[in-house]
Design an enzyme around this catalytic site. Structure first.
Site, PDB file in Angstrom:
ATOM      1  N   LYS A  86      82.333  47.840-119.711  1.00 40.30           N
ATOM      2  CA  LYS A  86      81.378  48.069-118.354  1.00 40.30           C
ATOM      3  C   LYS A  86      80.211  49.621-118.292  1.00 40.30           C
ATOM      4  O   LYS A  86      80.548  50.481-119.540  1.00 40.30           O
ATOM      5  CB  LYS A  86      82.503  48.109-116.979  1.00 40.30           C
ATOM      6  CG  LYS A  86      82.392  48.342-116.100  1.00 40.30           C
ATOM      7  CD  LYS A  86      83.294  49.038-115.515  1.00 40.30           C
ATOM      8  CE  LYS A  86      82.512  49.501-113.575  1.00 40.30           C
ATOM      9  NZ  LYS A  86      83.723  49.099-112.128  1.00 40.30           N
ATOM     10  N   SER A 161      83.516  46.698-107.926  1.00 47.45           N
ATOM     11  CA  SER A 161      82.483  46.691-108.838  1.00 47.45           C
ATOM     12  C   SER A 161      82.446  45.855-110.486  1.00 47.45           C
ATOM     13  O   SER A 161      81.346  45.904-110.982  1.00 47.45           O
ATOM     14  CB  SER A 161      81.463  47.892-109.377  1.00 47.45           C
ATOM     15  OG  SER A 161      83.457  48.325-109.955  1.00 47.45           O
ATOM     16  N   SER A 185      88.315  47.943-108.274  1.00 45.60           N
ATOM     17  CA  SER A 185      87.502  47.336-109.140  1.00 45.60           C
ATOM     18  C   SER A 185      88.588  46.735-110.432  1.00 45.60           C
ATOM     19  O   SER A 185      87.127  46.031-111.456  1.00 45.60           O
ATOM     20  CB  SER A 185      86.323  47.964-109.461  1.00 45.60           C
ATOM     21  OG  SER A 185      85.341  48.691-108.488  1.00 45.60           O
TER      22      SER A 185
HETATM   23  N1  GLN Z   1      84.658  47.694-102.797  1.00 48.21           N
HETATM   24  C1  GLN Z   1      85.323  49.322-103.664  1.00 48.21           C
HETATM   25  C2  GLN Z   1      84.668  50.143-103.092  1.00 48.21           C
HETATM   26  O1  GLN Z   1      83.636  49.733-103.024  1.00 48.21           O
HETATM   27  C3  GLN Z   1      86.157  50.151-104.575  1.00 48.21           C
HETATM   28  C4  GLN Z   1      84.752  49.530-105.586  1.00 48.21           C
HETATM   29  C5  GLN Z   1      85.513  50.535-107.130  1.00 48.21           C
HETATM   30  O2  GLN Z   1      86.905  50.488-107.175  1.00 48.21           O
HETATM   31  N2  GLN Z   1      85.352  51.236-108.013  1.00 48.21           N
HETATM   32  O3  GLN Z   1      84.346  51.623-103.104  1.00 48.21           O
END
Ligand code: GLN
Length: 493
Positions: A86, A161, A185
């Site tokens: 990532k 994400s 995410s």
């Molecule tokens: N969807 C969540 C957010 O936008 C979690 C994102 C994540 O786990 N990095 O904060």
């Protein structure tokens, strides 16, 4: 037997474990395997957009070194396995963007511990995967490098994400990928792309060199095709790191050793607050089917209560933005990353750099976070949220007095169409309703496929007590030894 199988199957169809065996037995070389993935990436990824950077020269060099080690019987535990990182993990001298214009020119001067750990076990790095900007999002639509498509149906999002990591593994453009999870995410994209994704206990995987979003919640982990593959990779990534003050000083168990252990008598709790929600019939029924499978495997199922769990989403959307507003203050155009053109003075430099360098979701979070931390509002918002976070965490402490694992759907629905939720932040935030509680409590969670509705995968989540990754992986592997949802993969053209 394996030789026969590898002859019939294409290399990308083999699991990471099978590839490892194939490399050991000399059925194919790492160079062949790596070149095979690089060809697939160049043929298929233009459309999917799962990679921000592909590193073919580096990958082929690493593969060549790995082949040499196999020849001289000096192979490392993960030697020659092509994976993707990532783009939140710093990689020395390789672009590390975190999905943002702000870091679109940033070549990290050092590698993160996760990258180092995997490299010292011999992996081959194919490239860096696309992601929501600074890991804020659930659809991979906030990336400066454009949205990622879901390989199951390109009109749909892969989740976020870690959407690029999920899409590339699901499309079989890499054997597995690293990912991070602040509120869901890893697990949400795993569910939406038909993969297995594990977020370990907070502190199990070092955050050194992992670009910070919300430091008390961020945790690195894996997106892979099975619990077995996840266990192999997680073991290599994990471990105490003196460079991360929140890293746990705990031995890393052998995560694969216990996979085959029977789970008879294991106690699995179903939080009634989750099952009382209005879920689509197909989410409800595939979750119930997963529960039946666990009963058949000898697990004991019971209802539990997490009385404060409904506070999770509001608490998260104070704490995560608060921490993000502090963490992202470092992007000021002075030290590194993007800098605006011809600033008039220092004030103009700061303001325009941040105005031009950040996208709108990041700005929204920085504003909310700054507000929640400001004098006069700190007590009302941030402090209160911290207290509520403790209530949620205590509910889990209580629950784990009577059960080993907690089961729920991973997401409230299957994937959604690109654009469908981008104008409605609250709708988007609801994606993580079942995943955020584990981050607030610092607990390990795993998502794995348990069904399919109209061509889109569905996932089930297990959350374990602190440091119980072995148990989570064991329970997921047992499920996968009697079901084949995890074997279904999209055909990408
Ligand atoms: N969807 C969540 C957010 O936008 C979690 C994102 C994540 O786990 N990095 O904060």
């Amino acid at each position: 037997l394996l030789k026969e199988k590898t002859k019939k199957m294409k290399l990308h169809e083999l699991s990471l474990k099978e590839q490892l065996n194939g490399l050991k037995e000399g059925s194919f070389s790492s160079t062949e395997l790596t070149q095979h993935y690089l060809d697939r990436i160049s043929n298929l990824d233009k459309d999917l957009n799962s990679f921000i950077t592909v590193t073919p020269d580096l990958a082929l060099d690493q593969a060549k070194e790995s082949d040499k080690r196999y020849k001289s019987n000096k192979a490392l535990p993960l030697d020659g396995i092509p994976i993707a990182h990532k783009d939140i993990f710093c990689t020395e001298d390789i672009l590390t963007t975190c999905g943002s214009k702000m870091l679109s020119n940033f070549k990290a001067p050092y590698s993160s511990t996760v990258v180092e750990n995997l490299s010292s076990d011999g992996v081959v790095v194919l490239g860096k995967t696309n992601m929501d900007e600074f890991a804020m999002g659930s659809s991979n639509e906030t990336s400066f490098f454009g949205p990622v498509k879901n390989p199951w149906n390109k009109e749909y999002v892969p989740g976020g994400s870690s959407g690029g990591s999920a899409a590339c593994v699901s499309a079989q453009l890499a054997s597995a990928a690293t990912a991070t999870d602040t509120g869901g995410s890893i697990r949400q994209p795993a569910a939406l792309c038909g993969l297995t994704g594990i977020k370990p206990t907070y502190g199990r995987v070092s955050r050194y060199g992992m670009i910070a979003f919300a430091s008390s919640l961020d945790q690195g982990g894996v997106l892979a095709r099975s619990a077995e593959d996840s266990a192999i990779l997680l073991e290599s990534m994990s471990g105490h790191d003196p460079k991360d003050s929140t890293s746990l000083n705990e031995d890393v168990p052998n995560f694969t050793e216990n996979l085959d252990a029977p789970i008879k008598g294991m106690k699995i709790g179903l939080p009634k607050e989750f099952f009382e929600r209005d879920l689509p019939q197909y989410v409800e029924s595939s979750t119930r089917e997963a529960i039946e499978t666990y009963k058949d495997l000898g697990a004991e199922i019971c209802e539990i209560s997490l009385p404060n769990v409904d506070l999770s989403l509001p608490v998260y959307y104070i704490i995560a933005p608060a921490e993000c507003s502090a963490n992202l203050s470092r992007y000021d155009g002075v030290r590194y990353g993007y800098r605006c053109e011809d600033p008039k003075d220092i004030e103009d430099l700061y303001m325009r750099t941040r105005e031009e360098g950040f996208g709108s979701e990041v700005k929204r979070r920085v504003l909310i976070g700054t507000y929640a931390l400001s004098a006069g509002y700190y007590d009302a918002y941030y402090l209160k949220a911290q207290k509520c976070r403790r209530l949620v965490a205590n509910d889990f402490v209580e629950a784990f007095n009577s059960v080993d694992l907690i089961l729920s759907p991973t997401t409230p629905d299957t994937s959604f169409k690109a654009g469908e939720k981008s104008d409605d932040p609250i709708e988007m935030y609801l994606q993580d309703i079942f995943t955020i509680p584990a981050n607030l409590a610092g607990l390990p969670g795993i998502s794995f496929p348990c069904g399919n509705h109209e061509g889109l995968p569905l996932g089930v989540q297990l959350v374990g007590n602190s440091l119980k990754e072995t148990q989570l992986l064991n329970a997921a592997h047992q499920f996968q030894s009697v079901t084949d949802w995890h074997k279904k993969l999209p055909e990408v053209k």
